[in-house]
Design an enzyme around this catalytic site. Structure first.
Site, PDB file in Angstrom:
ATOM      1  N   GLU A 161       0.833  -1.215   0.000  1.00  0.00           N
ATOM      2  CA  GLU A 161       0.000   0.000   0.000  1.00  0.00           C
ATOM      3  C   GLU A 161       0.866   1.264   0.000  1.00  0.00           C
ATOM      4  OE1 GLU A 161      -3.549   0.633   0.939  1.00  0.00           O
ATOM      5  OE2 GLU A 161      -4.144  -1.432   0.544  1.00  0.00           O
ATOM      6  N   CYS A 193      -2.880 -13.531  -1.519  1.00  0.00           N
ATOM      7  CA  CYS A 193      -3.394 -12.218  -1.091  1.00  0.00           C
ATOM      8  C   CYS A 193      -3.327 -11.287  -2.288  1.00  0.00           C
ATOM      9  CB  CYS A 193      -2.532 -11.671   0.054  1.00  0.00           C
ATOM     10  SG  CYS A 193      -2.962  -9.984   0.528  1.00  0.00           S
ATOM     11  N   HIS A 195      -2.531  -8.303  -2.614  1.00  0.00           N
ATOM     12  CA  HIS A 195      -1.405  -7.370  -2.682  1.00  0.00           C
ATOM     13  C   HIS A 195      -0.079  -8.025  -3.078  1.00  0.00           C
ATOM     14  CE1 HIS A 195      -4.313  -5.009  -0.527  1.00  0.00           C
ATOM     15  NE2 HIS A 195      -3.490  -3.983  -0.394  1.00  0.00           N
TER      16      HIS A 195
HETATM   17  N1  DGL Z   1      -7.525  -8.067   0.087  1.00  0.00           N
HETATM   18  C1  DGL Z   1      -6.942  -8.771   1.194  1.00  0.00           C
HETATM   19  C2  DGL Z   1      -6.623 -10.221   0.776  1.00  0.00           C
HETATM   20  O1  DGL Z   1      -6.510 -10.525  -0.382  1.00  0.00           O
HETATM   21  C3  DGL Z   1      -5.689  -8.096   1.691  1.00  0.00           C
HETATM   22  C4  DGL Z   1      -5.952  -6.777   2.390  1.00  0.00           C
HETATM   23  C5  DGL Z   1      -6.769  -6.913   3.659  1.00  0.00           C
HETATM   24  O2  DGL Z   1      -6.278  -7.409   4.683  1.00  0.00           O
HETATM   25  O3  DGL Z   1      -7.930  -6.505   3.615  1.00  0.00           O
HETATM   26  O4  DGL Z   1      -6.516 -11.056   1.616  1.00  0.00           O
END
Ligand code: DGL
Length: 276
Positions: A161, A193, A195
């Site tokens: 981020e 994930c 990210h």
């Molecule tokens: N979008 C979340 C994931 O893919 C990562 C960010 C969050 O912790 O909300 O697990």
């Protein structure tokens, strides 16, 4: 509005994608590559991010609300781009809604099990994803001969981020998370994930050439394409799809970071009061 909904054929309706925030844009990027003709409605729950450290009940509640928001936009299919939401809330989502809902866990697990040669698979994700054991269960459902080694990497989301995508600090953190998995002899690592695809470079520096990195964004886009084809729901009316982005908090931060995720300018970002 109601009449327009009825008149729109299945295929010309948009694909709905939601994530806890900006990370799901890695999935949008792949959807644009593989399905450029599709319209996409994206919802990023930026007011309530991160999901990865929240309770199961909270994640399920948020995910249902996000799906309701997308359904107001008449989506033909929903992608839970968030690994955390997919791990915890897919069953609840499918129980509550009739449209097809795809999560990222099954496609990532499927790709990993088809590519591993030594049947030793690593999984990295948020604390909630790893705690849910969703990837492990999905992999072992395919065959109990697989050995799965998991590691939560809570610092990766803030690093991505903040745009700390490489450099010494990021590499050191990556080493402390990934080296123990490497020592288990894995030959495949699921980036579980949204990210983590942004951190592929420092991760690959630790894993080296002999460990394959599975990007769940690529595999979910492939699954969406396969499903739309099978159900005859591809959008055949357009050459280039339209994208609309909605967020539950100020759009500026989403726009700035989102452009890094998507690799292009983000237009049509609007704030909605949904979720707060
Ligand atoms: N979008 C979340 C994931 O893919 C990562 C960010 C969050 O912790 O909300 O697990």
């Amino acid at each position: 509005m109601r009449q327009k909904r009825v008149l729109q054929s299945n295929g010309s309706r948009p694909i709905g994608v939601f994530d806890s925030g900006v990370g799901g844009l890695t999935v949008v990027k792949e959807l644009i590559k593989q399905l450029p003709q599709e319209d996409i409605i994206y919802f990023g729950d930026t007011a309530r991010v991160p999901y990865g450290i929240k309770s199961r009940q909270a994640i399920i509640k948020f995910s249902i609300e996000n799906a309701l928001f997308l359904l107001k936009h008449n989506v033909k299919l929903i992608v839970a781009a968030c690994n955390t939401s997919s791990s915890v809330s897919l069953t609840a989502l499918r129980r509550n809604f009739k449209v097809p809902i795809l999560g990222v866990i099954n496609s990532g697990a499927k790709e990993a099990t088809s590519l591993t040669r030594n049947k030793r698979i690593g999984v990295i994700g948020t604390t909630a994803t790893i705690r849910s054991n969703a990837y492990t269960k999905q992999i072992l459902k395919k065959d109990t001969c697989f050995k799965v080694f998991s590691q939560s990497c809570p610092l990766f989301v803030p690093l991505a981020e903040e745009g700390w995508l490489d450099g010494k600090i990021t590499r050191d953190i990556a080493r402390s998370y990934i080296a123990p998995l490497k020592s288990k002899g894995i030959d495949t690592l699921i980036l579980g994930c949204t990210h983590y695809p942004l951190l592929k470079k420092p991760i690959a520096k630790i894993t080296g050439k002999n460990i394959m990195l599975i990007d769940s964004a690529i595999s979910i886009a492939r699954s969406v394409k396969t499903l739309l084809k099978k159900e005859n729901m591809l959008n055949k009316n357009r050459l280039k799809g339209r994208m609309d982005f909605f967020v539950s908090d100020a759009p500026l931060h989403f726009k700035n970071i989102g452009e890094k995720f998507l690799g292009k300018e983000l237009i049509n970002v609007r704030k909605t009061d949904h979720g707060i």
